[in-house]
Design a protein around this motif. Structure first.
Motif, PDB file in Angstrom:
ATOM      1  N   SER A 190       0.822  -1.209   0.000  1.00 57.84           N
ATOM      2  CA  SER A 190       0.000   0.000   0.000  1.00 57.84           C
ATOM      3  C   SER A 190       0.860   1.265   0.000  1.00 57.84           C
ATOM      4  CB  SER A 190      -0.946   0.007   1.200  1.00 57.84           C
ATOM      5  OG  SER A 190      -0.228   0.052   2.416  1.00 57.84           O
ATOM      6  N   THR A 191       1.966   1.224   0.727  1.00 57.17           N
ATOM      7  CA  THR A 191       2.860   2.393   0.778  1.00 57.17           C
ATOM      8  C   THR A 191       4.061   2.249  -0.139  1.00 57.17           C
ATOM      9  OG1 THR A 191       4.179   1.495   2.605  1.00 57.17           O
ATOM     10  CG2 THR A 191       2.224   2.796   3.183  1.00 57.17           C
ATOM     11  N   ARG A 192       4.267   1.013  -0.651  1.00 56.62           N
ATOM     12  CA  ARG A 192       5.414   0.701  -1.499  1.00 56.62           C
ATOM     13  C   ARG A 192       6.727   1.015  -0.784  1.00 56.62           C
ATOM     14  NH1 ARG A 192       3.820  -1.040  -6.277  1.00 56.62           N
ATOM     15  NH2 ARG A 192       1.782  -0.427  -7.094  1.00 56.62           N
ATOM     16  N   ASN A 193       6.783   0.624   0.457  1.00 55.20           N
ATOM     17  CA  ASN A 193       7.992   0.782   1.254  1.00 55.20           C
ATOM     18  C   ASN A 193       8.217  -0.464   2.095  1.00 55.20           C
ATOM     19  OD1 ASN A 193       9.071   3.500   0.740  1.00 55.20           O
ATOM     20  ND2 ASN A 193       7.104   4.198   1.537  1.00 55.20           N
ATOM     21  N   TYR A 194       9.439  -0.617   2.550  1.00 55.88           N
ATOM     22  CA  TYR A 194       9.781  -1.726   3.421  1.00 55.88           C
ATOM     23  C   TYR A 194       9.601  -1.328   4.879  1.00 55.88           C
ATOM     24  CZ  TYR A 194      11.755  -4.229  -0.551  1.00 55.88           C
ATOM     25  OH  TYR A 194      11.918  -4.885  -1.746  1.00 55.88           O
ATOM     26  N   ALA A 195       9.358  -2.338   5.718  1.00 56.15           N
ATOM     27  CA  ALA A 195       9.072  -2.079   7.127  1.00 56.15           C
ATOM     28  C   ALA A 195      10.322  -1.826   7.956  1.00 56.15           C
ATOM     29  CB  ALA A 195       8.309  -3.264   7.728  1.00 56.15           C
ATOM     30  N   ASP A 196      11.452  -2.354   7.504  1.00 55.70           N
ATOM     31  CA  ASP A 196      12.657  -2.349   8.336  1.00 55.70           C
ATOM     32  C   ASP A 196      13.838  -1.707   7.626  1.00 55.70           C
ATOM     33  OD1 ASP A 196      11.118  -3.832  10.135  1.00 55.70           O
ATOM     34  OD2 ASP A 196      11.915  -5.756   9.417  1.00 55.70           O
ATOM     35  N   ASN A 197      14.907  -1.563   8.373  1.00 52.57           N
ATOM     36  CA  ASN A 197      16.204  -1.171   7.829  1.00 52.57           C
ATOM     37  C   ASN A 197      17.227  -2.239   8.173  1.00 52.57           C
ATOM     38  OD1 ASN A 197      15.338   2.100   8.709  1.00 52.57           O
ATOM     39  ND2 ASN A 197      15.713   1.473   6.601  1.00 52.57           N
ATOM     40  N   VAL A 198      18.149  -2.467   7.267  1.00 57.95           N
ATOM     41  CA  VAL A 198      19.284  -3.362   7.486  1.00 57.95           C
ATOM     42  C   VAL A 198      20.535  -2.498   7.606  1.00 57.95           C
ATOM     43  CG1 VAL A 198      20.699  -5.210   6.503  1.00 57.95           C
ATOM     44  CG2 VAL A 198      18.205  -5.247   6.227  1.00 57.95           C
ATOM     45  N   VAL A 199      21.312  -2.758   8.648  1.00 57.91           N
ATOM     46  CA  VAL A 199      22.545  -2.005   8.877  1.00 57.91           C
ATOM     47  C   VAL A 199      23.690  -2.989   9.083  1.00 57.91           C
ATOM     48  CG1 VAL A 199      23.733  -0.283  10.285  1.00 57.91           C
ATOM     49  CG2 VAL A 199      21.244  -0.148  10.006  1.00 57.91           C
ATOM     50  N   ALA A 200      24.751  -2.845   8.302  1.00 53.35           N
ATOM     51  CA  ALA A 200      25.980  -3.607   8.503  1.00 53.35           C
ATOM     52  C   ALA A 200      27.011  -2.686   9.142  1.00 53.35           C
ATOM     53  CB  ALA A 200      26.498  -4.166   7.185  1.00 53.35           C
ATOM     54  N   TYR A 201      27.566  -3.121  10.257  1.00 54.40           N
ATOM     55  CA  TYR A 201      28.564  -2.357  11.006  1.00 54.40           C
ATOM     56  C   TYR A 201      29.944  -2.952  10.726  1.00 54.40           C
ATOM     57  CZ  TYR A 201      24.575  -0.937  14.028  1.00 54.40           C
ATOM     58  OH  TYR A 201      23.389  -0.450  14.529  1.00 54.40           O
ATOM     59  N   ALA A 202      30.934  -2.096  10.475  1.00 57.44           N
ATOM     60  CA  ALA A 202      32.280  -2.585  10.191  1.00 57.44           C
ATOM     61  C   ALA A 202      33.321  -1.649  10.792  1.00 57.44           C
ATOM     62  CB  ALA A 202      32.485  -2.721   8.671  1.00 57.44           C
ATOM     63  N   ARG A 203      34.505  -2.209  11.084  1.00 62.75           N
ATOM     64  CA  ARG A 203      35.631  -1.422  11.618  1.00 62.75           C
ATOM     65  C   ARG A 203      36.794  -1.452  10.641  1.00 62.75           C
ATOM     66  NH1 ARG A 203      34.382  -4.459  16.481  1.00 62.75           N
ATOM     67  NH2 ARG A 203      33.310  -3.135  17.998  1.00 62.75           N
TER      68      ARG A 203
END
Length: 210
Positions: A190-203
């Motif tokens: 209905s909104t054409r969006n995703y519910a979540d975010n994916v985050v990859a953390y790196a050093r």
């Protein structure tokens, strides 16, 4: 509060809307097939022409990103600033990656932020498989000053957009780090969006010139 930290905090109120916009305006497409599990990621190695560089590195904008474990090798990286409504800008197509200029450049002390779509207009995005990265994977950032900053992923998380951990992602860090961000989770037709975010953390694990 440092200038870089202040600029990151300017985006806090708009982060939810910004990351909502990183979804697809069309039907999501299946992720490309993963490479065979028997094929390890290509290692990064310095050659006789590459000179190690001690970090943290001075400021220099990123020009290319490689994440061998998920098949990412980008073209030029664009700058992402803040839109007129205060939201963080996002790339305008599926294959472009952007660097939030309110964050440090990759290799400087603090969390450099790179964002790309998971998919866009029926095209799988640069970060379509970001969710598949694992601790130990490498993210290799080539910089405009000729140095290459190699980051090692230590954490990959998926968050509901209403619970996005702004300080974890954008807050100050003791050394040079990298955040790679896209959308994920369920797709709301209905909104054409995703519910979540994916985050990859790196050093930062190594840097070299040449």
């Amino acid at each position: 509060m440092t200038t870089a930290r202040w600029r990151r905090w300017l985006a806090i109120a708009a982060i939810g809307a910004t990351l909502t916009a990183c979804g697809s305006p069309s039907e999501p497409q299946p992720a490309p097939a993963a490479p065979p599990t028997s094929t390890p990621p290509a290692p990064v190695s310095t050659t006789t022409t590459a000179a190690p560089v001690d970090g943290p590195l001075p400021h220099s904008r990123p020009v290319k990103l490689e994440v061998p474990s998920i098949g990412v090798s980008t073209g030029p990286i664009i700058d992402l600033g803040l839109a007129d409504d205060g939201a963080l800008e996002v790339p305008g197509d599926a294959v472009t990656t952007g660097w939030f200029t309110g964050s440090p450049s990759p290799g400087e002390t603090g969390p450099a932020v790179l964002a790309a779509h998971v998919d866009y207009n029926h095209v799988p995005g640069t970060f379509n498989r970001l969710k598949d990265t694992k601790p130990g994977d490498q993210a290799i950032v080539h910089r405009a000053d000729g140095t290459t900053a190699v980051f090692t992923v230590y954490r990959v998380e998926r968050y509901p957009k209403s619970q996005f951990p702004t300080d974890d992602v954008y807050g100050d860090t003791a050394g040079p780090e990298l955040r790679m961000i896209t959308c994920g989770g369920a797709f709301d037709r209905s909104t054409r969006n995703y519910a979540d975010n994916v985050v990859a953390y790196a050093r930062l694990s190594q840097a070299y010139r040449g």
